[in-house]
Design a protein around this motif. Structure first.
Motif, short mmCIF file in Angstrom:
data_model
loop_
_atom_site.label_atom_id
_atom_site.label_comp_id
_atom_site.label_asym_id
_atom_site.label_seq_id
_atom_site.Cartn_x
_atom_site.Cartn_y
_atom_site.Cartn_z
N ASN A 121 0.84 -1.19 0.00
CA ASN A 121 0.00 0.00 0.00
C ASN A 121 0.88 1.25 0.00
O ASN A 121 1.65 1.47 0.94
N LEU A 122 0.78 2.04 -1.05
CA LEU A 122 1.57 3.26 -1.13
C LEU A 122 1.09 4.22 -0.05
O LEU A 122 -0.10 4.35 0.22
N THR A 123 2.03 4.91 0.58
CA THR A 123 1.68 5.79 1.70
C THR A 123 1.63 7.25 1.28
O THR A 123 1.46 8.12 2.14
N GLN A 124 1.78 7.55 -0.01
CA GLN A 124 1.69 8.92 -0.48
C GLN A 124 1.26 8.93 -1.94
O GLN A 124 1.30 7.90 -2.63
N GLU A 125 0.86 10.10 -2.40
CA GLU A 125 0.53 10.26 -3.83
C GLU A 125 1.82 10.11 -4.62
O GLU A 125 2.80 10.81 -4.36
N PRO A 126 1.86 9.22 -5.60
CA PRO A 126 3.11 8.98 -6.31
C PRO A 126 3.62 10.19 -7.09
O PRO A 126 2.83 10.89 -7.74
N PHE A 127 4.91 10.43 -7.01
CA PHE A 127 5.56 11.47 -7.81
C PHE A 127 5.33 11.20 -9.30
O PHE A 127 5.00 12.10 -10.06
N ILE A 128 5.51 9.97 -9.71
CA ILE A 128 5.16 9.56 -11.07
C ILE A 128 3.84 8.82 -11.00
O ILE A 128 3.72 7.79 -10.31
N PRO A 129 2.79 9.31 -11.66
CA PRO A 129 1.45 8.73 -11.51
C PRO A 129 1.41 7.26 -11.89
O PRO A 129 2.13 6.80 -12.79
N LEU A 130 0.57 6.52 -11.20
CA LEU A 130 0.35 5.13 -11.54
C LEU A 130 -0.20 5.02 -12.96
O LEU A 130 -0.83 5.94 -13.46
N ASN A 131 0.07 3.91 -13.58
CA ASN A 131 -0.27 3.61 -14.98
C ASN A 131 0.69 4.26 -15.97
O ASN A 131 0.56 4.08 -17.17
N SER A 132 1.68 5.02 -15.46
CA SER A 132 2.72 5.55 -16.34
C SER A 132 3.56 4.39 -16.86
O SER A 132 3.67 3.33 -16.23
N LEU A 133 4.19 4.61 -18.02
CA LEU A 133 5.03 3.59 -18.64
C LEU A 133 6.47 3.78 -18.18
O LEU A 133 7.03 4.88 -18.28
N ILE A 134 7.09 2.70 -17.68
CA ILE A 134 8.45 2.74 -17.15
C ILE A 134 9.34 1.82 -17.96
O ILE A 134 9.01 0.65 -18.17
N LEU A 135 10.48 2.33 -18.42
CA LEU A 135 11.45 1.51 -19.15
C LEU A 135 12.37 0.82 -18.15
O LEU A 135 12.96 1.47 -17.28
N ALA A 185 7.55 4.53 1.82
CA ALA A 185 6.70 5.14 0.80
C ALA A 185 5.84 4.12 0.08
O ALA A 185 4.78 4.45 -0.45
N VAL A 186 6.31 2.86 0.07
CA VAL A 186 5.53 1.81 -0.60
C VAL A 186 4.88 0.87 0.41
O VAL A 186 4.39 -0.22 0.04
N GLY A 187 4.88 1.26 1.69
CA GLY A 187 4.13 0.51 2.68
C GLY A 187 4.87 -0.59 3.39
O GLY A 187 4.26 -1.48 3.99
N GLN A 188 6.19 -0.57 3.34
CA GLN A 188 6.98 -1.60 4.02
C GLN A 188 7.87 -0.95 5.07
O GLN A 188 8.48 0.08 4.82
#
Length: 357
Positions: free
Chosen positions: A7-21, A331-334
């Motif tokens: 569970n992410l604990t903040q609004e992501p800097f890079i929005p979810l569903n963005s494409l990552i290389l 930041a990612v819940g761990q």
């Protein structure tokens, strides 16, 4: 072994569903990075050198996360001029893992030059597409900061560089056979220093971070198709073969470990948090390979044909800064690292029960 959603604990800097290389997505670290990104809700464009040999990647992740979440691109020549321009187009972040620094001839300058051809190509492509690219993460090595040694206490900082290994690698008075892993360490130092110089000179608009990853253990995502690097050494200890893998283990000396899933979550944490300008230490727990063997013996008491290792159980006592890694994991819940015993157990369970030995 399914990935445990976080569970992410903040609004992501890079929005979810963005494409990552993610380069070298078939490898141990990169496959776990892709696994964590996809689990969080990002899409992945992964690159491989040979798509036919990596045919497992796309169906593996599609089975886990559904269609149109990952695409795999073949890039046979990763140092060719301009090769990355099209592959970086449309992505929000670049995560580079696989390199070209092989030690066949132990020619450090040549290896550094080849590595930088690839990495400068990626950085230049990211800068060209700075309208979309928001982050760039380079996978360095903890060996770029220091050489682990028994009986030496020290504290690492973000300014720690393994110039000791560089001096050893460049000393013409010492036979190559006595230099051990110093040439590889020197390559990681010189490449990472050159990338920070590029960032200072070019001043890109995207964030830039280097991940100093240590020995990666933990589950192998596809044991049938992944040699799995250092996690594969756990498999070699379990099987008592192949001999070349067992022979290399004592050459490592004392080590620090990180669970493969934790490593992937550090990269995810960078994209979520917006961290920039940091050298992030991915070192969770100091260990020896004899300790790993002892854990396997405890997990599989019915097995009685274990190999014996000549190396000792002594460990390195370096103090590793953990503030930034823990912030990224949070930041990612761990909270905190996965322990070595759990990592070894999950590594073994990823291949032993299925006969993938």
């Amino acid at each position: 072994m399914a990935n445990t959603p976080l569970n992410l604990t903040q609004e992501p800097f890079i929005p979810l569903n963005s494409l990552i290389l993610v380069t070298g997505v078939n490898g141990l670290i990169a496959s776990h990075i892709a696994d964590q990104l996809l689990s969080a809700g990002y899409r992945v464009r992964g690159t491989v050198r040979n798509k036919a040999r990596c045919a497992w990647v796309e169906p593996f992740f599609t089975t886990r996360y559904g269609f149109n979440r990952i695409e795999v691109i073949e890039v046979p020549n990763i140092t060719a001029p301009g090769i990355w321009n099209a592959h970086v187009a449309g992505v929000s972040a670049v995560i580079t893992v696989a390199g070209v620094a092989w030690l066949d001839d132990r020619d450090v300058p040549k290896a550094v030059n080849e590595e930088l051809k690839c990495l400068y190509g990626l950085l230049d492509a990211a800068k060209m597409h700075s309208n979309t690219v928001q982050a760039f993460i380079y996978t360095s090595s903890s060996w770029a900061a220091y050489t682990p040694k028994v009986g030496i206490r020290r504290t690492l900082t973000e300014e720690s560089w393994n110039h000791e290994a560089v001096a050893l690698a460049e000393d013409s008075g010492i036979p190559d056979a006595e230099k051990g892993l110093a040439p590889f360490m020197a390559i990681k130092v010189k490449v990472e220093e050159a990338l920070w110089d590029w960032v200072a000179r070019e001043k890109p608009t995207f964030t830039f971070n280097a991940m100093l990853i240590s020995t990666v253990v933990g589950p192998i995502l596809d044991p049938d198709n992944q040699p799995a690097s250092t996690a594969g050494l756990v498999r070699a200890l379990y099987n008592g073969k192949p001999k070349d893998a067992l022979d290399v283990i004592p050459t490592f000396g004392p080590q620090s470990s990180i669970d493969a899933r934790d490593a992937g979550r550090l990269y995810l944490g960078v994209l979520v948090s917006g961290l920039t300008g940091s050298r992030v230490y991915g070192l969770a727990e100091q260990f020896s390979w004899n300790q790993t063997l002892d854990i396997l013996k405890e997990l599989y008491p019915e097995k009685n044909d274990w190999v014996e290792l000549p190396s000792s159980n002594q460990i390195d006592e370096t103090e590793i800064p953990a503030d930034i890694p823990f912030l990224l994991l949070h930041a990612v819940g761990q909270e905190g690292w996965t322990g070595l015993k759990e990592s070894i157990k999950d590594a073994a369970e990823s291949f032993a029960p299925t006969g993938r030995c």
